[in-house]
Design a protein around this motif. Structure first.
Motif, PDB file in Angstrom:
ATOM      1  N   UNK A 161       0.867  -1.171   0.000  1.00 60.13           N
ATOM      2  CA  UNK A 161       0.000   0.000   0.000  1.00 60.13           C
ATOM      3  C   UNK A 161       0.906   1.225   0.000  1.00 60.13           C
ATOM      4  N   UNK A 162       0.316   2.388  -0.140  1.00 60.40           N
ATOM      5  CA  UNK A 162       1.125   3.602  -0.084  1.00 60.40           C
ATOM      6  C   UNK A 162       1.860   3.674   1.255  1.00 60.40           C
ATOM      7  N   UNK A 163       1.186   3.294   2.343  1.00 64.13           N
ATOM      8  CA  UNK A 163       1.796   3.361   3.675  1.00 64.13           C
ATOM      9  C   UNK A 163       2.928   2.347   3.833  1.00 64.13           C
ATOM     10  N   UNK A 164       2.736   1.113   3.396  1.00 65.60           N
ATOM     11  CA  UNK A 164       3.782   0.097   3.591  1.00 65.60           C
ATOM     12  C   UNK A 164       5.003   0.394   2.732  1.00 65.60           C
ATOM     13  N   UNK A 165       4.769   0.838   1.509  1.00 67.55           N
ATOM     14  CA  UNK A 165       5.897   1.172   0.639  1.00 67.55           C
ATOM     15  C   UNK A 165       6.651   2.386   1.190  1.00 67.55           C
ATOM     16  N   UNK A 166       5.914   3.391   1.623  1.00 69.00           N
ATOM     17  CA  UNK A 166       6.567   4.580   2.165  1.00 69.00           C
ATOM     18  C   UNK A 166       7.375   4.227   3.418  1.00 69.00           C
TER      19      UNK A 166
END
Length: 193
Positions: A161-166
């Motif tokens: 997700x955007x959060x996990x990748x970030x």
């Protein structure tokens, strides 16, 4: 000793890593001021380390140029050798860039020139790429278009997700930033436009 002013907009995770690195006696740079364009959570990191802070609220000014004039006045009061944009979610006005260039660097959560702009992580996921990255650049008048000082690839994993990748990009960004600041301070890395 290289002196730094750091500008943020959010939680300041990169700022905290830089403050921790700079607190070691053998690190060749010191953060002398931290500024923000809003009441940013990350200012608490500076206060914890005893670093003075200032806020120049973007919304308090009629134009980006007026905001930039006040930001420059605040920076001028500190006379930093290097300005680090670390999660500042505003484009600096051209007059501010011109005033301090090339001594302004920025962290970016993508492998530039891929995915410039405010949504680099989201854009990488939307593009379906197998990898993205983190970059440290010199600021110019464009959007994440300045000379690249350091960068590293980070894989995009299935189900990211955007959060996990970030969350996987941030530690790479921090390491690259600390290394770039150290190399600038020791003269191993020269800034140019």
């Amino acid at each position: 000793m290289l002196t730094l002013a750091v500008l943020i907009s959010g939680t300041g995770s990169n700022l905290r890593a830089l403050l921790e690195a700079a607190s070691h006696p053998d690190f060749p740079a010191r953060v002398i001021a931290v500024g923000a364009d809003r009441d940013a959570e990350g200012l608490a990191h500076a206060e914890e380390f005893g670093i003075p802070t200032f806020t120049v609220p973007y919304t308090a000014y009629a134009s980006r140029e007026e905001w930039g004039r006040e930001l420059a006045a605040q920076l001028d009061a500190w006379q930093p050798d290097l300005i680090v944009l670390s999660g500042l979610m505003r484009l600096l006005p051209p007059a501010v860039v011109e005033r301090y260039a090339p001594n302004i660097i920025n962290t970016h959560p993508a492998y530039l020139p891929e995915f410039p702009g405010a949504h680099g992580v989201r854009d990488a996921l939307a593009a379906g790429v197998a990898e993205t990255g983190a970059s440290i650049i010199v600021i110019d008048d464009g959007i994440d278009s300045g000379p690249i000082l350091a960068q590293e690839r980070v894989p995009v994993l299935p189900g990211d997700t955007e959060a996990t990748l970030h969350d996987r990009i941030k530690p790479v960004e921090r390491r690259l930033l600390i290394d770039a600041v150290q190399r600038i301070a020791t003269g191993d890395l020269t800034l140019s436009r």
